[in-house]
Write a protein that holds these residues in place. Structure first.
Motif, PDB file in Angstrom:
ATOM      1  N   GLY A  30      11.461   2.338  -8.490  1.00 10.41           N
ATOM      2  CA  GLY A  30      12.010   2.187  -9.835  1.00 10.41           C
ATOM      3  C   GLY A  30      11.012   1.549 -10.788  1.00 10.41           C
ATOM      4  N   ILE A  31      10.270   0.587 -10.281  1.00 10.74           N
ATOM      5  CA  ILE A  31       9.260  -0.078 -11.100  1.00 10.74           C
ATOM      6  C   ILE A  31       8.216   0.921 -11.566  1.00 10.74           C
ATOM      7  N   SER A  32       7.782   1.740 -10.618  1.00  7.16           N
ATOM      8  CA  SER A  32       6.763   2.730 -10.958  1.00  7.16           C
ATOM      9  C   SER A  32       7.291   3.714 -12.008  1.00  7.16           C
ATOM     10  N   GLN A  33       8.555   4.109 -11.867  1.00  6.50           N
ATOM     11  CA  GLN A  33       9.183   5.003 -12.850  1.00  6.50           C
ATOM     12  C   GLN A  33       9.271   4.333 -14.212  1.00  6.50           C
ATOM     13  N   ARG A  34       9.662   3.054 -14.173  1.00  5.69           N
ATOM     14  CA  ARG A  34       9.857   2.319 -15.405  1.00  5.69           C
ATOM     15  C   ARG A  34       8.555   2.159 -16.182  1.00  5.69           C
ATOM     16  N   ILE A  35       7.494   1.844 -15.453  1.00  8.43           N
ATOM     17  CA  ILE A  35       6.199   1.672 -16.112  1.00  8.43           C
ATOM     18  C   ILE A  35       5.744   2.987 -16.740  1.00  8.43           C
ATOM     19  N   GLN A  36       5.953   4.055 -16.010  1.00  4.47           N
ATOM     20  CA  GLN A  36       5.565   5.369 -16.534  1.00  4.47           C
ATOM     21  C   GLN A  36       6.361   5.688 -17.802  1.00  4.47           C
ATOM     22  N   GLN A  37       7.627   5.359 -17.756  1.00  5.61           N
ATOM     23  CA  GLN A  37       8.509   5.655 -18.892  1.00  5.61           C
ATOM     24  C   GLN A  37       8.176   4.780 -20.105  1.00  5.61           C
ATOM     25  N   LEU A  38       8.003   3.475 -19.863  1.00  5.57           N
ATOM     26  CA  LEU A  38       7.721   2.556 -20.968  1.00  5.57           C
ATOM     27  C   LEU A  38       6.370   2.853 -21.615  1.00  5.57           C
ATOM     28  N   SER A  39       5.429   3.325 -20.806  1.00  3.94           N
ATOM     29  CA  SER A  39       4.104   3.622 -21.360  1.00  3.94           C
ATOM     30  C   SER A  39       4.069   5.041 -21.932  1.00  3.94           C
ATOM     31  N   ARG A  40       5.203   5.680 -21.904  1.00  3.35           N
ATOM     32  CA  ARG A  40       5.306   7.073 -22.371  1.00  3.35           C
ATOM     33  C   ARG A  40       4.297   7.984 -21.689  1.00  3.35           C
ATOM     34  N   GLY A  41       4.231   7.818 -20.397  1.00  2.42           N
ATOM     35  CA  GLY A  41       3.406   8.725 -19.606  1.00  2.42           C
ATOM     36  C   GLY A  41       1.930   8.378 -19.529  1.00  2.42           C
ATOM     37  N   VAL A  42       1.524   7.329 -20.198  1.00  8.33           N
ATOM     38  CA  VAL A  42       0.107   6.958 -20.146  1.00  8.33           C
ATOM     39  C   VAL A  42      -0.266   6.458 -18.750  1.00  8.33           C
ATOM     40  N   PHE A  43       0.626   5.703 -18.138  1.00 12.84           N
ATOM     41  CA  PHE A  43       0.346   5.176 -16.806  1.00 12.84           C
ATOM     42  C   PHE A  43       1.237   5.798 -15.747  1.00 12.84           C
ATOM     43  N   GLU A  44       0.595   6.231 -14.691  1.00 13.35           N
ATOM     44  CA  GLU A  44       1.305   6.644 -13.488  1.00 13.35           C
ATOM     45  C   GLU A  44       0.882   5.683 -12.402  1.00 13.35           C
ATOM     46  N   VAL A  45       1.826   5.016 -11.796  1.00 16.35           N
ATOM     47  CA  VAL A  45       1.439   4.058 -10.778  1.00 16.35           C
ATOM     48  C   VAL A  45       1.531   4.675  -9.397  1.00 16.35           C
ATOM     49  N   ASN A  46       0.403   4.730  -8.779  1.00 10.88           N
ATOM     50  CA  ASN A  46       0.243   5.240  -7.432  1.00 10.88           C
ATOM     51  C   ASN A  46       0.882   4.285  -6.419  1.00 10.88           C
ATOM     52  N   PRO A  47       1.659   4.800  -5.463  1.00  8.26           N
ATOM     53  CA  PRO A  47       2.237   3.914  -4.438  1.00  8.26           C
ATOM     54  C   PRO A  47       1.164   3.148  -3.677  1.00  8.26           C
ATOM     55  N   GLY A  48       0.021   3.757  -3.516  1.00  7.80           N
ATOM     56  CA  GLY A  48      -1.094   3.110  -2.827  1.00  7.80           C
ATOM     57  C   GLY A  48      -1.654   1.928  -3.599  1.00  7.80           C
ATOM     58  N   SER A  49      -1.333   1.836  -4.879  1.00  2.92           N
ATOM     59  CA  SER A  49      -1.704   0.659  -5.663  1.00  2.92           C
ATOM     60  C   SER A  49      -0.523  -0.296  -5.740  1.00  2.92           C
ATOM     61  N   LEU A  50       0.659   0.297  -5.809  1.00  4.24           N
ATOM     62  CA  LEU A  50       1.873  -0.468  -6.044  1.00  4.24           C
ATOM     63  C   LEU A  50       2.217  -1.415  -4.905  1.00  4.24           C
ATOM     64  N   PHE A  51       2.243  -0.877  -3.699  1.00  8.12           N
ATOM     65  CA  PHE A  51       2.715  -1.701  -2.588  1.00  8.12           C
ATOM     66  C   PHE A  51       1.748  -2.807  -2.220  1.00  8.12           C
ATOM     67  N   PRO A  52       0.465  -2.545  -2.213  1.00 11.03           N
ATOM     68  CA  PRO A  52      -0.461  -3.673  -2.055  1.00 11.03           C
ATOM     69  C   PRO A  52      -0.247  -4.743  -3.131  1.00 11.03           C
ATOM     70  N   ALA A  53       0.071  -4.312  -4.327  1.00  8.21           N
ATOM     71  CA  ALA A  53       0.316  -5.278  -5.411  1.00  8.21           C
ATOM     72  C   ALA A  53       1.537  -6.140  -5.090  1.00  8.21           C
ATOM     73  N   PHE A  54       2.560  -5.529  -4.529  1.00  9.09           N
ATOM     74  CA  PHE A  54       3.755  -6.287  -4.158  1.00  9.09           C
ATOM     75  C   PHE A  54       3.416  -7.365  -3.131  1.00  9.09           C
ATOM     76  N   ARG A  55       2.674  -6.956  -2.121  1.00  8.01           N
ATOM     77  CA  ARG A  55       2.286  -7.933  -1.096  1.00  8.01           C
ATOM     78  C   ARG A  55       1.539  -9.096  -1.723  1.00  8.01           C
ATOM     79  N   ARG A  56       0.613  -8.729  -2.603  1.00  7.24           N
ATOM     80  CA  ARG A  56      -0.207  -9.722  -3.295  1.00  7.24           C
ATOM     81  C   ARG A  56       0.681 -10.703  -4.073  1.00  7.24           C
ATOM     82  N   LEU A  57       1.581 -10.152  -4.861  1.00  7.24           N
ATOM     83  CA  LEU A  57       2.419 -10.974  -5.733  1.00  7.24           C
ATOM     84  C   LEU A  57       3.407 -11.819  -4.933  1.00  7.24           C
TER      85      LEU A  57
END
Lengths: 111, 111
Positions: A30-57
């Motif tokens: 949902g976060i990845s969808q939300r970011i894509q939507q809020l940025s109006r398609g400028v950003f697509e968040v790759n799961p391979g970036s997303l999940f490592p980020a979660f662990r980090r945070l």
DNA sequence: ATATTTCTCTCGATTATCTAGAGGAGGGGC
DNA sequence: GCCCCTCCTCTAGATAATCGAGAGAAATAT
């Protein structure tokens, strides 16, 4: 098809995740969808970036999670901001604005 | 002591170098000084970041260099923009503005 | 002489991202 | 029942930009 950024500006993903979660607790997908939507398609968040980020945070104590059932009746890990996460969002945003302003100054320098 | 950024926003160094050289041809050390000055101390460019960037940009045909004697009577490698470099600066700047605008939209979203 | 400034460059480590997957579980159509 | 699509999780390996910590050389200042 909207144009999407090849690579996300490095270092901003954490801030964008924190901001998204500040709006409302959400699961990874949902976060990845939300970011894509809020940025109006400028950003697509790759799961391979997303999940490592979660662990980090999470390891940094900025977010916490709990398994829940999603709107679509699927098991999902809902993340939410901790108090430290809210502070971090604030400071990261401030630092971001500062750097963007500095870059703007340079880019606007006339020869 | 002015506060300086721990880490430069990744991907922006090339753009800043190109912009600096668009103002006037300059040697490596001078470029780093110039960036620091134009950003009013927000950015300090590490030589360990700077010289790899030069190799990168030169290999890509965006900048070219020639040995010359500096104002302080020292041998220095003066870099200047190529035509492709000027184009690249333009496109990178545009892409940067686009991403900054997208991030601003996200950060300004109210809950 | 010695120190400081100006200027070059390198090596190794770190770290964030991408690419390219695997896998599971619910819901709808047939 | 069976298949496919959507939702949603996660991983492993590669890539690449930056940092940290230096070395070195030449001109000038003290």
């Amino acid at each position: 098809m909207t144009e999407t950024s090849a690579t996300l500006v490095q270092g901003t993903l954490d801030m964008l995740i924190l901001k998204t979660l500040a709006l409302e607790p959400l699961h990874g997908w949902g976060i990845s969808q939300r970011i894509q939507q809020l940025s109006r398609g400028v950003f697509e968040v790759n799961p391979g970036s997303l999940f490592p980020a979660f662990r980090r945070l999470e390891r940094a104590g900025l977010i916490e999670c709990q398994w829940q059932t999603s709107e679509n009746n699927r098991r999902a890990k809902y993340y939410s901001l901790t108090k430290a996460g809210r502070q971090k969002l604030k400071s990261e945003t401030k630092e971001w604005e500062r750097q963007v302003a500095a870059i703007a100054r340079i880019l606007q320098t006339a020869s």
